[in-house]
Design a protein around this motif. Sequence first.
Motif, PDB file in Angstrom:
ATOM      1  N   ASP A 163       0.859  -1.221   0.060  1.00  0.00           N
ATOM      2  CA  ASP A 163      -0.016  -0.017   0.089  1.00  0.00           C
ATOM      3  C   ASP A 163       0.739   1.174   0.095  1.00  0.00           C
ATOM      4  OD1 ASP A 163       1.097  -0.230   2.659  1.00  0.00           O
ATOM      5  OD2 ASP A 163      -0.925   0.444   3.376  1.00  0.00           O
ATOM      6  N   HIS A 171      -1.946   5.291  -6.900  1.00  0.00           N
ATOM      7  CA  HIS A 171      -1.984   5.258  -5.347  1.00  0.00           C
ATOM      8  C   HIS A 171      -3.427   5.143  -4.690  1.00  0.00           C
ATOM      9  CE1 HIS A 171      -0.575   4.278  -1.504  1.00  0.00           C
ATOM     10  NE2 HIS A 171      -0.645   5.515  -1.140  1.00  0.00           N
ATOM     11  N   LYS A 172      -3.838   4.321  -3.989  1.00  0.00           N
ATOM     12  CA  LYS A 172      -5.081   4.149  -3.515  1.00  0.00           C
ATOM     13  C   LYS A 172      -6.356   4.255  -4.431  1.00  0.00           C
ATOM     14  CE  LYS A 172      -3.289   5.014   1.041  1.00  0.00           C
ATOM     15  NZ  LYS A 172      -3.494   4.358   2.161  1.00  0.00           N
ATOM     16  N   LEU A 195      -7.754   1.865  -6.083  1.00  0.00           N
ATOM     17  CA  LEU A 195      -8.938   0.884  -5.567  1.00  0.00           C
ATOM     18  C   LEU A 195      -8.872   0.458  -4.102  1.00  0.00           C
ATOM     19  CD1 LEU A 195      -7.574  -1.753  -8.385  1.00  0.00           C
ATOM     20  CD2 LEU A 195      -9.744  -0.199  -8.488  1.00  0.00           C
ATOM     21  N   LYS A 196     -10.078   0.159  -3.687  1.00  0.00           N
ATOM     22  CA  LYS A 196     -10.230  -0.317  -2.202  1.00  0.00           C
ATOM     23  C   LYS A 196      -9.765  -1.700  -2.290  1.00  0.00           C
ATOM     24  CE  LYS A 196     -13.070   2.934  -0.390  1.00  0.00           C
ATOM     25  NZ  LYS A 196     -14.536   3.146   0.657  1.00  0.00           N
ATOM     26  N   THR A 197      -8.810  -2.308  -1.499  1.00  0.00           N
ATOM     27  CA  THR A 197      -8.389  -3.592  -1.270  1.00  0.00           C
ATOM     28  C   THR A 197      -8.501  -4.187   0.351  1.00  0.00           C
ATOM     29  OG1 THR A 197      -6.018  -2.883  -1.035  1.00  0.00           O
ATOM     30  CG2 THR A 197      -6.885  -3.407  -3.001  1.00  0.00           C
ATOM     31  N   ILE A 198      -8.713  -5.213   0.546  1.00  0.00           N
ATOM     32  CA  ILE A 198      -8.627  -5.855   1.758  1.00  0.00           C
ATOM     33  C   ILE A 198      -7.387  -6.456   1.954  1.00  0.00           C
ATOM     34  CG2 ILE A 198      -9.883  -7.430   3.343  1.00  0.00           C
ATOM     35  CD1 ILE A 198     -12.465  -6.945   1.679  1.00  0.00           C
TER      36      ILE A 198
END
Length: 78
Positions: A2, A71-72, A74-77
């Motif tokens: 991240d 950067h950032k 896409l939302k990822t888990i």
Amino acid sequence: PDDGKFEVILFPSNRKWQLVKKLVKAAATNLTPKVSTSRYEFTVITNMPMQLDGEVILLSPASQIKIESAHKALKTII
């Protein structure tokens, strides 16, 4: 994963079997990246296939390629 950067590892090789050998070694060991960056540019020397979202695109010689990390985006888990 991240930090907004990706690692670039160069595999100088002109033979497919040498490249396959290096890729297998890379998958089995932990390679040290040469460059950690959010942007990378290069010029294609010979016809080069590229895969983008499942589609194979043929890049022609002298194509200038610019890759940027969003950067950032896409939302990822994790």
